[in-house]
Design an enzyme around this catalytic site. Structure first.
Site, PDB file in Angstrom:
ATOM      1  N   LYS A 176       0.840  -1.205   0.000  1.00  0.00           N
ATOM      2  CA  LYS A 176       0.000   0.000   0.000  1.00  0.00           C
ATOM      3  C   LYS A 176       0.874   1.255   0.000  1.00  0.00           C
ATOM      4  O   LYS A 176       2.079   1.180   0.231  1.00  0.00           O
ATOM      5  CB  LYS A 176      -0.934   0.004   1.203  1.00  0.00           C
TER       6      LYS A 176
HETATM    7  C1  LIG Z   1      -4.354  -5.372   0.994  1.00  0.00           C
HETATM    8  C2  LIG Z   1      -5.806  -5.584   0.948  1.00  0.00           C
HETATM    9  C3  LIG Z   1      -6.497  -6.185   2.016  1.00  0.00           C
HETATM   10  C4  LIG Z   1      -5.800  -6.802   3.196  1.00  0.00           C
HETATM   11  O1  LIG Z   1      -5.012  -5.973   3.959  1.00  0.00           O
HETATM   12  P1  LIG Z   1      -3.932  -6.645   4.933  1.00  0.00           P
HETATM   13  O2  LIG Z   1      -3.394  -5.468   5.704  1.00  0.00           O
HETATM   14  O3  LIG Z   1      -2.897  -7.290   4.073  1.00  0.00           O
HETATM   15  O4  LIG Z   1      -4.638  -7.616   5.797  1.00  0.00           O
HETATM   16  C5  LIG Z   1      -7.873  -6.259   1.944  1.00  0.00           C
HETATM   17  N1  LIG Z   1      -8.546  -5.813   0.880  1.00  0.00           N
HETATM   18  C6  LIG Z   1      -7.927  -5.261  -0.182  1.00  0.00           C
HETATM   19  C7  LIG Z   1      -8.716  -4.756  -1.337  1.00  0.00           C
HETATM   20  C8  LIG Z   1      -6.531  -5.136  -0.190  1.00  0.00           C
HETATM   21  O5  LIG Z   1      -5.926  -4.600  -1.251  1.00  0.00           O
END
Ligand SMILES: *Cc1c(COP(=O)(O)O)cnc(C)c1O
Length: 360
Positions: A176
């Protein structure tokens, strides 16, 4: 994708480690204030990762057995998994092939008497049509929960994602825009929900008359202070990062438009894309072959997200005819390719990658 961790970030982590206060202290409180200021929500609740944020939201809202939650058929698996692990049923809706987000026009026909919530995903950092989704939810008395895991800073009509529904969920995973390894945060304007989330993340504890009372069978979904310190610094740089990524994306779009082999992403009006991923569709060669060819040229690419009803667990359990029911999710899953786009690249890297891609 390479996270951009700078010296000031490392220094802030070191100072937390030296302070002796490692979990949910001053830095976590600071992060919660910073995020609610930035997003424009009344509350922000930091937790251990982006999946935990959504798990807690569903638990706190009492969504579980016998309930249905509407989600897009194309997303990272965590979106479907959280619905499943609270005992509710995910109802998949196909996506719009231009934006890769849930097709707003197909939502209403998926609503039944068991539907409790709509959980749209701002896929790849682009907001869904939130105003329309909120109108549908209101009409049918449904809760809206935004999976904004990869869309911190994205806007729909100048309003930040994470503020449209009952709650918004963000992730700080290394893929992210800002990261602390594992981490997540929930935004909400609802006081009761915020309290419940804070209690559930911390063993069910509520402070009553200066005393810890265990009022729920809670979880431990807390964030550490050194993680919070790491994201606090990056958050200051986020507006610049998003601008720069937008400049890089514009070069890709210019280079790749109007040709036969690929379709670059389209950006609807009134939305600010945050470019978590630059996701194109291949039109002639197999996507998997392309990944191999580009890898040999030193360019790392990958597929973007899953057609969720086609994955083993969901196929075994629900046995949906995914190719016919969700043709766009299937196309995005099988023909979608994510190109490199992150802060440490420059304009000539983007030209180089575009040219290599056009020449394969
Ligand atoms: C990255 C992501 C998640 C999960 O987040 P984590 O912090 O890895 O648990 C959930 N939904 C979407 C759309 C994502 O891109």
């Amino acid at each position: 994708m390479v996270p951009d961790i700078q010296q000031e970030d490392i220094d802030s982590v070191v100072s937390v480690l030296q302070s002796g206060n490692l979990i949910q202290g001053r830095k976590v409180a600071e992060l919660e204030n910073n995020i609610s200021d930035y997003v424009g929500s009344k509350h922000a609740i930091a937790v251990s990762n982006g999946t935990a944020t959504m798990h807690l939201i569903l638990l706190a809202l009492g969504i579980g057995k016998g309930d249905e939650v509407i989600i897009p058929a194309f997303s990272y698996m965590a979106t479907a998994n959280v619905v499943e692990i609270v005992g509710a049923t995910p109802i998949f809706v196909d996506i719009d092939i231009e934006t890769f987000n849930i097709n707003t026009e197909l939502i209403e026909q998926a609503i039944t008497s068991r539907t409790k919530a709509i959980l749209p995903v701002h896929e790849f950092g682009l907001s869904c049509n939130m105003e329309e989704i909120c109108v549908i939810a209101k009409k049918h008395n449904l809760i809206v929960i935004e999976d904004a895991a990869c869309a911190l800073g994205a806007k729909d009509n100048n309003k930040m994602v994470g503020t449209f529904g009952m709650a918004g969920s963000f992730s700080f995973h290394p893929r992210k825009a800002i990261t602390c390894g594992e981490g997540g945060i929930i935004t909400t304007n609802d006081d009761l929900l915020a309290n419940k989330l804070r209690t559930l993340r911390n063993h069910g504890i509520e402070i009553q008359n200066d005393k810890q009372e265990f009022i729920e069978a809670g979880y431990n979904y807390r964030m550490t202070d050194f993680q919070a310190a790491l994201v606090n610094n990056q958050l200051k740089r986020l507006p610049n990062v998003l601008n720069f990524k937008n400049e890089l994306a514009k070069i890709y779009i210019q280079n790749l438009q109007n040709q036969q082999k690929f379709r670059p992403p389209l950006i609807p009006e009134n939305k600010n894309h945050t470019w978590q991923s630059f996701h194109i569709l291949t039109k002639d060669k197999s996507r998997d072959l392309l990944i191999e060819i580009l890898k040999e040229k030193g360019i790392g690419t990958n597929y973007g997200a899953q057609c969720m009803p086609a994955q083993k667990y969901y196929l075994n359990k629900y046995n949906l005819d995914y190719k016919n029911l969700f043709p766009n999710a299937w196309a995005a899953y099988t023909n979608g390719l994510v190109l490199p786009l992150y802060e440490r690249l420059n304009f000539s890297d983007i030209d180089f990658i575009s040219n290599e891609l056009k020449n394969v």
